[in-house]
Design an enzyme around this catalytic site. Structure first.
Site, PDB file in Angstrom:
ATOM      1  N   VAL A 184      34.713  51.163  48.943  1.00  0.00           N
ATOM      2  CA  VAL A 184      35.194  50.062  48.082  1.00  0.00           C
ATOM      3  C   VAL A 184      34.846  48.671  48.220  1.00  0.00           C
ATOM      4  O   VAL A 184      34.126  48.812  48.778  1.00  0.00           O
ATOM      5  CB  VAL A 184      36.531  49.753  48.925  1.00  0.00           C
ATOM      6  CG1 VAL A 184      37.556  48.574  47.552  1.00  0.00           C
ATOM      7  CG2 VAL A 184      38.264  50.656  49.014  1.00  0.00           C
ATOM      8  N   GLY A 185      34.379  48.057  46.690  1.00  0.00           N
ATOM      9  CA  GLY A 185      33.731  47.186  47.228  1.00  0.00           C
ATOM     10  C   GLY A 185      34.137  45.744  45.890  1.00  0.00           C
ATOM     11  O   GLY A 185      35.738  45.734  45.495  1.00  0.00           O
ATOM     12  N   GLY A 186      33.823  45.106  45.742  1.00  0.00           N
ATOM     13  CA  GLY A 186      34.117  43.606  45.582  1.00  0.00           C
ATOM     14  C   GLY A 186      34.463  44.034  43.783  1.00  0.00           C
ATOM     15  O   GLY A 186      35.969  43.233  43.794  1.00  0.00           O
ATOM     16  N   PHE A 187      34.876  45.234  43.560  1.00  0.00           N
ATOM     17  CA  PHE A 187      35.486  45.312  41.603  1.00  0.00           C
ATOM     18  C   PHE A 187      36.429  46.387  41.879  1.00  0.00           C
ATOM     19  O   PHE A 187      37.053  45.784  40.877  1.00  0.00           O
ATOM     20  CB  PHE A 187      34.167  45.507  41.921  1.00  0.00           C
ATOM     21  CG  PHE A 187      34.213  46.142  39.728  1.00  0.00           C
ATOM     22  CD1 PHE A 187      34.552  45.671  39.040  1.00  0.00           C
ATOM     23  CD2 PHE A 187      34.599  47.264  38.912  1.00  0.00           C
ATOM     24  CE1 PHE A 187      34.798  45.127  37.306  1.00  0.00           C
ATOM     25  CE2 PHE A 187      35.012  47.211  37.769  1.00  0.00           C
ATOM     26  CZ  PHE A 187      34.205  46.492  37.255  1.00  0.00           C
ATOM     27  N   GLY A 188      36.110  46.509  43.066  1.00  0.00           N
ATOM     28  CA  GLY A 188      37.333  48.172  43.471  1.00  0.00           C
ATOM     29  C   GLY A 188      36.836  49.942  43.579  1.00  0.00           C
ATOM     30  O   GLY A 188      35.917  49.352  44.308  1.00  0.00           O
ATOM     31  N   LYS A 189      37.496  50.275  44.127  1.00  0.00           N
ATOM     32  CA  LYS A 189      37.500  51.326  44.455  1.00  0.00           C
ATOM     33  C   LYS A 189      36.393  52.302  43.581  1.00  0.00           C
ATOM     34  O   LYS A 189      36.282  52.108  42.741  1.00  0.00           O
ATOM     35  CB  LYS A 189      38.204  52.239  45.132  1.00  0.00           C
ATOM     36  CG  LYS A 189      39.880  52.136  45.615  1.00  0.00           C
ATOM     37  CD  LYS A 189      41.317  52.791  45.848  1.00  0.00           C
ATOM     38  CE  LYS A 189      41.756  52.630  46.512  1.00  0.00           C
ATOM     39  NZ  LYS A 189      42.956  52.446  47.227  1.00  0.00           N
ATOM     40  N   VAL A 190      35.914  53.230  44.737  1.00  0.00           N
ATOM     41  CA  VAL A 190      34.537  53.744  43.735  1.00  0.00           C
ATOM     42  C   VAL A 190      34.463  55.101  44.156  1.00  0.00           C
ATOM     43  O   VAL A 190      35.099  55.815  45.561  1.00  0.00           O
ATOM     44  CB  VAL A 190      32.986  53.768  44.752  1.00  0.00           C
ATOM     45  CG1 VAL A 190      32.212  54.586  43.837  1.00  0.00           C
ATOM     46  CG2 VAL A 190      33.114  51.967  44.015  1.00  0.00           C
ATOM     47  N   LYS A 225      33.035  53.447  38.964  1.00  0.00           N
ATOM     48  CA  LYS A 225      34.115  52.540  40.136  1.00  0.00           C
ATOM     49  C   LYS A 225      34.783  51.945  38.964  1.00  0.00           C
ATOM     50  O   LYS A 225      34.937  51.962  37.800  1.00  0.00           O
ATOM     51  CB  LYS A 225      32.627  51.497  39.914  1.00  0.00           C
ATOM     52  CG  LYS A 225      32.931  50.321  40.331  1.00  0.00           C
ATOM     53  CD  LYS A 225      32.124  48.981  40.757  1.00  0.00           C
ATOM     54  CE  LYS A 225      31.136  49.365  41.771  1.00  0.00           C
ATOM     55  NZ  LYS A 225      29.645  47.954  41.590  1.00  0.00           N
ATOM     56  N   ASP A 264      22.724  39.355  45.381  1.00  0.00           N
ATOM     57  CA  ASP A 264      22.687  39.895  45.991  1.00  0.00           C
ATOM     58  C   ASP A 264      22.181  40.844  46.931  1.00  0.00           C
ATOM     59  O   ASP A 264      23.015  42.000  47.492  1.00  0.00           O
ATOM     60  CB  ASP A 264      24.906  40.194  45.435  1.00  0.00           C
ATOM     61  CG  ASP A 264      26.070  40.331  46.503  1.00  0.00           C
ATOM     62  OD1 ASP A 264      25.420  40.070  47.365  1.00  0.00           O
ATOM     63  OD2 ASP A 264      26.327  40.955  46.605  1.00  0.00           O
TER      64      ASP A 264
END
Length: 894
Positions: A553-559, A573, A670
């Site tokens: 899970v990242g800042g954009f959503g699930k992978v 993603k 980043d």
């Protein structure tokens, strides 16, 4: 009391002896009253049991606290065959003390510790060190349940999975348990027949009843916390101050952590320390929080315009379907009148209190107070987060637009079934990490600073309404089937991939796969570079977003792991509409990566924007993020020094290409170990371009922008000036270099103040010439000293305070390649030499070569730059090396 305090510090003239005597008597009476008040409000625990499990006798920890072994203890389970005393196979360097972590009590059948105590509330703290305890008890087999007096505290608890996900060496779980009879029982039972349960240390400390009731946020009601409620401490923060160890906490043995890793966004505000003895507890007992909590604070910036548009926000990862108690500690040290500082308090985008004013509550300067709020966190898509945000209440027109907070505690309350257990955290594959947790708290490290949930706007209520409107729109949009209407726009905003009106979405086209682009409106980007997927194709590739396929899970959503075109693995993603990153990051990612192709950049295969979805499809990176290979995941084979150098070189090549090889300079913004991914051959590729920016032109030396990035990696000059250059990436990469060498997170708030930041800590040792003392223990004796020296110099230059003093990425890359040459040459010499002398003691003297290299890299001439490019990347093979650099390609030849 403020007036009296001022009188004490001032010089009073013209008083007679009688006058002085009256004042002295008056002050003495008040001081006696204050002293009696503080004495009456102190708390002395009647029970303070510290049990060192799996041990005998009494031993002291690093803080001087005495722990008693549980061997033959009257509180321990009866000695039977299913109880084993074991020692940990190795000691992690980040353990705060060998006691109580290096011995463990292991259970292969249910077993109960029974502590004889008086009725009342107790802190119950459980200490776990996930390690192999002989070959019979591997760390991964420890999956168990812990119960106490009829309540389930932990269930299906995997210490190894939790520690790996949170990148922690040890775990502490703290509970507040009420005992109604004369026994506090703690039962351990394994959850698998082949597994086991264990514990390293148990603390039982009596405590006052700190909990009563609190307003329920989002409802006009009070939430009652009964005497039988069990609470788990999730977070306990000294806001604006340093970590406070248990021995400094009012006899309650609590640990208070630095709040910095939990701050959301770039609005860090400013910190202050009153540094005086003017604190008077007054209406609250002094055991509510230590003096150091109330004398330090975090407030907003001095700029009222900035403060009125931004929140001061903290983010916490929590478990869904539980009620939480948020306790906020306040103490005013600056303003003395009501409505000088009045602010709103928001919890999870809901208004907890408006126009809160510390002085307006009746407190004086230096009088601490606290406020409790209860909030229920329901199940939701994606990871659940809890936000606490403060913002000036402009409606009441305070004299100063500001907010303040001194301390914050967050407790989870048991549900109606008497359960407190949540799921084990999952290590993120493409997570934007912010640093490890201290041990008591669930960490954002596995749920990144960039994966911080919804963006909290200026007015929390407005954002919540906007979210509901957006959700309703998407629901109606899907129900009406508007995605199939060729004359209607898709759910997300158009993406002008290459700028200009001619490239915005506006016409339905076919995808690269030849299937219909139903409901899609793609740009004119070359289909060979950026393929458009239908939502149906994405569903098929991910088995309808099967949860078992989640990579992270990242800042954009699930992978998700997916398969397209008959078996090609990809990473999918899927954007979460409530996540921090949204349409802008989606557009940036496509805009950047659709134009970039490089061996050391993760390739974007395509995207999908149908049905109110934002989905990106990437190359599948089999080995995941670099961070998991250097610490936090003991299941992976440790990387050798040569492998680490090669990975750093690959990442540097990717960044160097971004800075110099693309049509325009691209600043990643980043750079960190979770955004450097490894393929099946351990080839490093830079990923996650959602925060990237096009760099300065010839007419500008920087890009002015809102500060974004990850704490611990953020360029201090960029943070101060909000002026972004490619040297900001160089700084972040310097942090990565030390992280790779020392095998520890960029930020570790559980360590002493001087060790929290790896940048500060490693620089201190580098400048003293003692860098070898803090390297990864797995590398000791395996690094050529000259290779280490060159590597340390490269990292040190990257972390220069001023961007102008940092090298270009091409120069950093050259230094890393030279460090690799030194290591390989030393390895070759060791193979030739029949001596058994350790590698670290037999390095050849390359001082003459090293001096030449330093001179060449330090020179800003054209020839140096050109040479740096020639050695920097195999992708820039049209540049000829200079004479100086050609002599360094094989230092053995000199």
């Amino acid at each position: 009391m403020f007036l009296l305090s001022k009188m004490r510090r001032s010089t009073v003239r013209g008083l007679s002896g009688t006058g002085w005597g009256m004042i002295a008597l008056f002050l003495g009476v008040l001081s006696l009253g204050a002293a009696q008040n503080n004495t009456n409000s102190s708390f002395i625990p009647k029970v303070a049991i510290l049990m060192n499990c799996g041990s005998q006798g009494s031993k002291s920890d690093a803080m001087g606290r005495s722990w008693v072994g549980d061997e033959e203890s009257k509180y321990a389970p009866p000695t039977v065959a299913n109880l084993v005393s074991a020692a940990a196979s190795s000691q992690d360097p980040s353990l705060p003390s060998p006691v109580p972590y290096m011995t463990a009590r292991i259970f292969t059948a249910p077993a109960t510790y029974s502590f004889v105590v008086s009725p009342g509330r107790y802190w119950l703290r459980l200490h776990f060190y996930p390690s192999d305890y002989t070959q019979s008890y591997p760390r991964s087999d420890a999956i168990f349940t812990v119960a106490s007096n009829g309540y389930t505290l932990l269930h299906n608890f995997s210490t190894s999975q939790t520690a790996d996900a949170l990148t922690q060496a040890y775990l502490i779980r703290e509970f507040s348990v009420n005992v109604s009879n004369d026994h506090l029982n703690v039962t351990f039972s394994q959850d698998r027949k082949s597994g086991y349960a264990f514990v390293n240390g148990i603390e039982v400390v009596s405590m006052p009843d700190l909990f009563n009731s609190a307003p329920l946020v989002g409802a006009d009601a009070q939430f009652s916390i009964s005497s039988s409620t069990v609470l788990q401490t999730m977070y306990r923060l000294n806001v604006g101050g340093q970590a406070i160890q248990p021995i400094k906490d009012s006899n309650l043995s609590r640990t208070w952590y630095d709040d910095t890793p939990y701050i959301y966004g770039a609005a860090y505000g400013i910190t202050g320390d009153n540094g005086t003895n003017d604190l008077v507890y007054g209406s609250i007992p002094q055991y509510m929080a230590p003096v150091d909590v109330y004398t330090t604070y975090r407030s907003m910036t001095p700029d009222p315009t900035v403060n009125s548009n931004f929140n001061l926000t903290w983010m916490f990862y929590v478990d869904a379907n539980f009620t939480y108690l948020a306790r906020l500690h306040f103490c005013e040290w600056i303003y003395t009148l009501p409505n000088q500082r009045a602010f709103n308090i928001y919890i999870n985008n809901q208004t907890a209190e408006t126009a809160f004013d510390v002085i307006g509550t009746g407190a004086n300067l230096g009088n601490p107070i606290y406020k409790d709020y209860a909030i229920y966190v329901p199940a939701q898509e994606g990871d659940p987060y809890l936000f606490v945000a403060l913002q000036p209440d402009v409606a009441v027109k305070p004299q100063y637009y500001d907010a303040i907070l001194n301390g914050l505690e967050l407790f989870k309350l048991n549900d109606s079934a008497g359960n407190l257990a949540g799921p084990n955290p999952v290590a993120s594959i493409v997570d934007n990490s912010q640093g490890p947790d201290s041990g008591v708290n669930a960490s954002p490290s596995s749920h990144s600073s960039s994966s911080k949930g919804p963006v909290i706007g200026g007015v929390a209520g407005g954002v919540a309404v906007l979210g509901l409107i957006l959700a309703l729109f998407c629901f109606i949009h899907r129900r009406r089937g508007r995605s199939s209407d060729g004359d209607k726009p898709s759910g997300w905003l158009p993406l002008p991939l290459y700028g200009g009106n001619s490239h915005t979405m506006g016409s339905k086209v076919s995808t690269a796969s030849g299937k219909s682009g139903t409901g899609s409106y793609v740009s004119s980007a070359p289909s060979s570079f950026c393929r458009h997927f239908t939502f149906a194709e994405i569903q098929e590739a991910t088995k309808n977003f099967d949860e078992s396929r989640i990579l992270g899970v990242g800042g954009f959503g699930k992978v998700y792991e997916g398969e397209v075109d008959g078996g090609t693995k990809v990473a999918v993603k899927r954007g979460n509409p409530l996540a921090e990153q949204g349409i802008h990051e989606f557009q940036t990612e496509i805009e950047m990566l659709s134009k970039l192709r490089h061996r050391h950049l993760v390739s974007l295969i395509g995207y999908c924007e149908e049905n109110c979805e934002m989905i990106l499809v990437y190359d599948y990176m089999a080995k995941g993020p670099l961070r998991g290979h250097i610490y936090g995941n003991s299941n992976l084979i440790p990387l050798s020094w040569k492998q680490r150098l090669e990975i750093c070189i690959g990442a540097a090549r990717g960044l160097h290409y971004l800075h110099t090889g693309a049509a325009q300079t691209i600043i990643h913004r980043d750079v960190k170990t979770t955004n450097i991914l490894l393929d099946e051959n351990l080839v490093a590729k830079v990923s996650d371009f959602g925060l990237s920016k096009t760099g300065p032109t010839l007419d500008h030396t920087h890009v002015s922008t809102v500060v974004k990035g990850s704490f611990g990696y953020l360029d201090p000059e960029y943070y101060r000036r909000q002026q972004l250059t490619e040297k900001s990436d160089v700084y972040s990469f310097g942090v990565v270099l030390f992280e790779v060498l020392c095998a520890r997170p960029a930020i570790n708030p559980s360590l002493p103040r001087e060790q929290v930041s790896i940048a500060e800590w490693a620089l201190h040792y580098q400048r003293k010439g003692m860098l070898e003392q803090i390297i990864d223990p797995l590398l000791k004796g395996k690094i050529n000293p000259e290779s280490l020296k060159k590597y340390g110099e490269a990292a040190e230059k990257c972390l220069a305070e001023q961007g102008v003093d940092r090298p270009a990425m091409g120069d950093v890359l050259w230094n890393l390649e030279f460090a690799l040459q030194l290591q390989e040459t030393a390895m070759e010499n060791k193979l030739v030499d029949d001596s058994t002398t350790d590698l670290i003691q037999m390095s050849p003297d390359y001082s003459h070569v090293n001096n030449s290299a330093t001179y060449a890299v330090g020179d800003n001439s054209t020839s140096t730059s050109t040479a740096g490019h020639s050695l920097a990347s195999v992708d820039l093979d049209d540049v000829t090396p200079s004479a100086v650099f050609s002599q360094l390609v094989n230092p053995q030849g000199r």
